[in-house]
Design a protein around this motif. Structure first.
Motif, PDB file in Angstrom:
ATOM      1  N   LYS A  74       0.872  -1.287  -0.095  1.00 61.99           N
ATOM      2  CA  LYS A  74       0.009   0.171  -0.067  1.00 61.99           C
ATOM      3  C   LYS A  74       0.833   1.216   0.023  1.00 61.99           C
TER       4      LYS A  74
ATOM      5  N   GLU B  17      -4.454   0.398   5.762  1.00 62.79           N
ATOM      6  CA  GLU B  17      -5.343   0.809   4.674  1.00 62.79           C
ATOM      7  C   GLU B  17      -5.795   1.990   4.648  1.00 62.79           C
ATOM      8  N   GLN B  18      -6.362   2.536   5.577  1.00 63.32           N
ATOM      9  CA  GLN B  18      -6.912   3.956   5.693  1.00 63.32           C
ATOM     10  C   GLN B  18      -5.671   4.957   5.856  1.00 63.32           C
TER      11      GLN B  18
ATOM     12  N   ARG C 210      -4.688   6.201   2.454  1.00 59.65           N
ATOM     13  CA  ARG C 210      -5.468   7.188   1.576  1.00 59.65           C
ATOM     14  C   ARG C 210      -5.206   8.537   2.030  1.00 59.65           C
TER      15      ARG C 210
ATOM     16  N   ALA D 297      -6.164  14.534   4.879  1.00 56.70           N
ATOM     17  CA  ALA D 297      -6.670  14.082   3.530  1.00 56.70           C
ATOM     18  C   ALA D 297      -6.577  15.215   2.518  1.00 56.70           C
TER      19      ALA D 297
ATOM     20  N   GLU E  97     -12.755  13.313   1.303  1.00 57.56           N
ATOM     21  CA  GLU E  97     -12.185  11.943   1.544  1.00 57.56           C
ATOM     22  C   GLU E  97     -11.857  11.911   2.822  1.00 57.56           C
TER      23      GLU E  97
ATOM     24  N   VAL F   1     -12.344   8.440   4.979  1.00 54.74           N
ATOM     25  CA  VAL F   1     -11.617   7.528   5.706  1.00 54.74           C
ATOM     26  C   VAL F   1     -11.745   7.296   7.033  1.00 54.74           C
TER      27      VAL F   1
END
Length: 615
Positions: free
Chosen positions: A358, A387-388, A391, A410, A415, A419
């Motif tokens: 990621k 994972e978050q 972002r 973000a 977004e 998230v």
């Protein structure tokens, strides 16, 4: 009958009568001498004349003894031939124990002292044969009789050895038979002792060493090779276990020089446990107990330098649970940093794989460590947090026991909301969740705002941001779109966000390092904290988290205590500088999150630190 035969017969009769008379006179004189002078003097009669000869051991008794002999019936004259014992210079005396025989030799000043020494030798070795080869001699120094008599019972308790008087002092040397005899012989040494003692400990038949640490007391027991080895082990134990009391029940033996190295290895192995015990047994150190935080039996074995010829059996070691169980992943525009504990080997591998997948475009800095005690759902939470975090433009995911937090920035507010929603949904049941994610509001492009007014004589606290150019219709949406014309260049919300970002940058730069076993802030640290406090008072909406860290020298509790103390010291400074008390939280993390391996003094110094984060 002629005259000659008559004269011969008369002389024979006189001699027959004179012999018994002289013998009787000499016998009565001997009895007086034995009573008055003791052993060593004797009398000889020649008619009525008596000669007293031999040794006299007490000159004060000479006159009275001679006068009493002269007063005996039949004595006409007494001749004094008494002499003192011959001088012995230097005065020397020796007692040797060899198996079942004790031989006494050298000078002895009197029959009384001789009898006392023979009795003392029999008392010390009642089963031994006592051979008396002592000779009377003058010149014995003061205290000789008492000290020699005190040393003989201890000589009898040695397997072999000797007590020797020479050059004005008594020395006891030899091999002790038992630890008790060894300690008794050592008691003779010193200013108040009867003799200098050069006693070897008993020969070690079955050397043994064991140590047990319950977190409060370290108990040492067994038999080691020598007094020097015993002292060295005690010094090593106090260094390895600075926070516990050392109880010494070791006994010194002799003849096992290698055993000290093996016992030292056993102590180093025990130091890897929070509590437990270790024992040497037939070329093997058997270790059992609970490992230090973050370690299992394999980690314990790896942490101890091997000792040639000695195996370490750590099958009885339980993995050390970690509390608090912390994990973090921090992302900026260049790197992803993983720190803390990541569970077992499989969980750590999955977290690293997710990070590489990621965050492939970032440098990966990985200081994670395996460790037991992870809360239920830890891996699910860590993977969901990564994972978050991927972002976000910048941010940090962290967990502490069963609580998880995501903070960051973000690209857009929409977004950020997505998230936060996804992060909360990804966390396992039972986790306390906090999401603090921000993002710029998306605005329709408009004309550029008017330029800021000319500066006054007093410069503003922060320069006004430059007016961004309007994007072209085909261009991408800008990361920070301009404000609408109806709004001033900086709204209160955006000013707060800007202030928080500046404070966060200042906090990341405010890492404070400490000396070993110290919570004193250096002059450089004061300068960093002063700048941080000046920024913090401008951001009343922001709070500071102060995390204290330590190296791995000493016990877990020792290191946690120092990390808390450092955090408290920094918090006290910030309070005094005007930061509100309810805007400060502190946490001591001990040695659980090192910046560098604890394998040198230089690296350990990097781990004794304070880190500050904005929330």
């Amino acid at each position: 009958m002629g005259l000659a035969p008559v004269l011969a017969l008369s002389l024979a009769l006189i001699q027959l009568e004179t012999g018994p008379f002289e013998q009787g006179l000499a016998g009565r004189a001997d009895a007086v001498l034995r009573e008055r002078l003791g052993e060593g003097a004797s009398a000889m009669a020649n008619g009525r004349d008596v000669t007293v000869s031999g040794m006299i051991f007490d000159e004060s008794r000479r006159s009275a003894a001679l006068a009493e002999v002269a007063a005996l019936p039949g004595v006409r004259r007494v001749a004094d031939a008494l002499v003192p014992p011959p001088p012995l210079a230097p005065f020397a005396w020796r007692a040797v124990r060899d198996g079942a025989t004790v031989v006494l030799s050298g000078g002895v000043p009197s029959p009384k002292v001789r009898a006392a020494l023979v009795a003392a030798a029999r008392e010390g070795a009642p089963q031994a044969r006592i051979v008396d080869e002592m000779a009377y001699a003058s010149g014995a120094p003061d205290g000789f009789a008492e000290k020699a008599a005190a040393a003989l019972p201890l000589l009898g308790r040695l397997q072999s050895g000797e007590a020797q008087w020479r050059d004005g002092e008594l020395t006891l040397a030899g091999q002790a038979a038992t630890p008790e005899d060894y300690q008794a012989a050592l008691a003779l040494a010193g200013p108040s002792g009867a003799a200098k003692a050069r006693i070897a400990p008993p020969r070690a038949q079955n050397l043994a060493f064991a140590a047990e640490n319950d977190g409060r007391v370290l108990r040492l027991s067994g038999q080691v090779g020598s007094e020097a080895e015993r002292a060295a082990l005690l010094a090593q134990a106090r260094k390895l276990f600075p926070d516990v009391k050392v109880a010494d029940a070791l006994q010194a033996g002799s003849g096992a020089s290698r055993f000290a190295a093996e016992a030292g290895f056993a102590l180093r192995a025990l130091a890897q446990l929070k509590n437990g015990k270790v024992a040497l047994d037939a070329g093997r150190a058997r270790l059992s107990g609970v490992a230090r935080a973050g370690m299992d039996s394999a980690a314990v074995i790896a942490a101890v330098a091997p000792e040639p010829g000695l195996a370490l059996d750590a099958s009885g070691v339980a993995a050390g649970g970690i509390s608090p169980y912390v994990f973090s992943a921090e992302k900026d525009d260049k790197a992803l940093t993983l720190a803390g504990f990541c569970g077992d080997e499989d969980a750590c591998a999955k977290i690293r794989a997710a990070a590489q997948e990621k965050f492939g475009g970032l440098t990966l800095a990985d200081t994670m460590r395996r460790g037991t005690g992870a809360p239920k759902g830890f891996l699910t939470a860590a993977l969901g947090g990564l994972e978050q975090l991927a972002r976000l433009r910048v941010g940090r995911y962290g967990s502490r026991d069963a609580s998880a937090q995501l903070r960051g920035d973000a690209v857009r507010a929409t977004e950020a909301e997505a998230v936060k929603t996804a992060f909360v949904a990804a966390m396992p049941e039972g986790f306390a969740v906090q999401a603090d994610v921000t993002g710029a509001e998306r605005e329709e492009p408009g004309p550029a705002p008017a330029p800021p007014p000319a500066p006054s004589t007093l410069a503003p606290l922060a320069p006004a941001p430059p007016a961004p150019a309007a994007p072209s219709a085909a261009g991408p949406i800008p990361l920070s779109p301009p404000a609408p014309p109806s709004l001033p260049p900086s709204t209160p919300l955006k000013a707060a966000e800007s202030c928080t970002r500046r404070l966060a940058e200042r906090a990341r730069a405010s890492v404070i390092w400490f000396d070993y076993a110290s919570a004193d802030i250096s002059p450089e640290g004061f300068a960093l904290l002063d700048a941080l406090a000046s920024e913090a008072v401008k951001c009343p909406q922001a709070s500071l988290e102060i995390f204290g860290h330590s190296d791995d020298v000493g016990s877990i509790s020792h290191n946690f205590a120092w990390s808390w103390r450092r955090a408290e010291t920094v918090a006290a400074f910030l309070l005094a500088a005007g930061v509100a008390r309810d805007h400060l939280t502190i946490q001591g993390l001990g040695e659980t999150l090192p910046l560098a391996p604890n394998d040198s003094d230089e690296n350990r110094a990097k781990n004794r630190r304070i880190e500050i984060q904005v929330k």
